[in-house]
Design an enzyme around this catalytic site. Structure first.
Site, PDB file in Angstrom:
ATOM      1  CG  ASP A  50       5.003   3.042   7.284  1.00 20.78           C
ATOM      2  OD1 ASP A  50       4.068   3.558   6.643  1.00 20.78           O
ATOM      3  OD2 ASP A  50       4.826   2.126   8.115  1.00 20.78           O
ATOM      4  CG  HIS A  51       4.178   0.100   4.130  1.00 19.85           C
ATOM      5  ND1 HIS A  51       4.178  -1.196   4.570  1.00 19.85           N
ATOM      6  CD2 HIS A  51       3.723   0.843   5.169  1.00 19.85           C
ATOM      7  CE1 HIS A  51       3.728  -1.238   5.828  1.00 19.85           C
ATOM      8  NE2 HIS A  51       3.446  -0.009   6.206  1.00 19.85           N
ATOM      9  CG  HIS A  81      -4.004   0.178   6.616  1.00 18.24           C
ATOM     10  ND1 HIS A  81      -3.949   0.764   7.855  1.00 18.24           N
ATOM     11  CD2 HIS A  81      -2.822   0.479   6.015  1.00 18.24           C
ATOM     12  CE1 HIS A  81      -2.790   1.393   7.989  1.00 18.24           C
ATOM     13  NE2 HIS A  81      -2.099   1.240   6.894  1.00 18.24           N
ATOM     14  CG  HIS A 116      -0.121   4.385   4.631  1.00 18.50           C
ATOM     15  ND1 HIS A 116      -0.857   3.636   5.502  1.00 18.50           N
ATOM     16  CD2 HIS A 116      -0.979   5.307   4.103  1.00 18.50           C
ATOM     17  CE1 HIS A 116      -2.110   4.068   5.513  1.00 18.50           C
ATOM     18  NE2 HIS A 116      -2.215   5.073   4.665  1.00 18.50           N
ATOM     19  CG  ASP A 168       0.710  -1.234   7.667  1.00 18.98           C
ATOM     20  OD1 ASP A 168       1.610  -2.067   7.889  1.00 18.98           O
ATOM     21  OD2 ASP A 168       0.891  -0.009   7.656  1.00 18.98           O
ATOM     22  CG  HIS A 219      -0.383   0.098   2.526  1.00 21.04           C
ATOM     23  ND1 HIS A 219       0.443  -0.849   3.066  1.00 21.04           N
ATOM     24  CD2 HIS A 219      -0.501   1.068   3.467  1.00 21.04           C
ATOM     25  CE1 HIS A 219       0.806  -0.476   4.291  1.00 21.04           C
ATOM     26  NE2 HIS A 219       0.251   0.692   4.545  1.00 21.04           N
ATOM     27  CG  HIS A 250       3.902  -1.588  11.332  1.00 17.98           C
ATOM     28  ND1 HIS A 250       4.736  -0.506  11.522  1.00 17.98           N
ATOM     29  CD2 HIS A 250       3.193  -1.326  10.211  1.00 17.98           C
ATOM     30  CE1 HIS A 250       4.537   0.380  10.552  1.00 17.98           C
ATOM     31  NE2 HIS A 250       3.601  -0.096   9.740  1.00 17.98           N
TER      32      HIS A 250
END
Ligand code: ZN
Ligand code: FE
Length: 256
Positions: free
Chosen positions: A61-62, A115, A59, A134, A57, A172
């Site tokens: 941090d990905h 998400h 975001h 996530d 996805h 995570h």
């Protein structure tokens, strides 16, 4: 038997990403890129090149390492069609039901909105592994940023239906706090008690609690259990539609 290796890397504060390596064809993929430097170091250490980036996805941090890694390795970037404009360097879009062939590794794309709307998971049946970003955490699930509770409940069911031995690699390390919430909800669930103890020991040793497994999450993850009568009774919603029970559990976790 497929000669492949999965390497789970710790990145940033509490992120994980995974390298998947087909030794026979010398093909390597990474699922998400929280930190290009960590990924590069892990590749170098093993003498691997990077051929594919698979995105769960959009975001930050990905996807943070996408462009740096693409520049260095000229790898192919794949990500969900729904959020393609937000995925740097994307070459190929995927959607639920698609299959990717990475060397000898077959990856089936599972749509798991909730998400984010475009969130996808990558399932490698021959590796008995699924990479869930996530969407799912051990004893938890992702927050609903874009999708609805009903969509996320569908996504939980899609993952729950995978073969029970399937290893689940999550984005995570949220397991310890999820464990507290889950045990608070279901204090008499014995498997959950055992899992919580195990998690505590692993964290004290600084060891990842992941991957988890489909079998383990089916029995201990409250977000996968919204249709289980015992859990429904514990939240005072016996016989209610599972999507509504799921929504209530998600609400409680958000407020915890
Ligand atoms: Zn996310
Ligand atoms: Fe994340």
């Amino acid at each position: 038997m497929l000669n492949a290796e999965i390497v789970q890397l710790s990145c940033l504060q509490d992120n994980y990403c995974c390298l998947i390596h087909d030794a026979e064809n010398n093909i390597t993929a990474v699922i998400d890129t929280p930190d290009a430097e960590v990924i590069e170091a892990a590749l170098e250490q093993r003498g691997w090149q990077l051929d594919y980036i698979l995105t769960t996805h959009h975001h930050w941090d990905h996807i943070d390492g996408h462009l740096a890694l693409k520049q260095r390795y000229n790898c192919r970037v794949t990500g969900p069609a729904e959020n393609q404009d937000e995925i740097p360097g994307i070459d190929q879009t995927v959607a639920g039901g698609d299959t990717l062939q990475l060397g000898r590794i077959r990856m089936q794309v599972i749509a798991t909105p909730g998400h984010t709307l475009g969130h996808v998971c990558y399932w490698a049946p021959e590796l008995q592994a699924v990479f869930v970003g996530d969407t799912l955490f051990s004893m938890g699930c992702g927050r609903l940023f874009e999708g609805t509770a009903a969509q996320m409940w569908q996504s939980m069911q899609a993952l729950r239906e995978l073969p029970e031995a399937t290893a689940i690699y999550c984005g995570h390390e949220y397991t310890a706090s999820n464990a507290r919430f889950a045990l608070n909800l279901e204090p008499d669930n014995q498997l959950l008690q055992e899992r919580c103890e195990q998690v505590q020991q692993l964290r004290e040793q600084g060891v990842p609690t992941l991957p988890t497994s489909v079998n383990q999450e089916r029995k201990t993850n409250p977000f996968m259990r919204a249709d289980v009568p015992e859990l429904q009774a514990l939240v005072g919603m016996e016989g209610m539609p599972p999507a509504e029970v799921f929504a209530e559990i998600r609400r409680r976790k958000d407020q915890a």
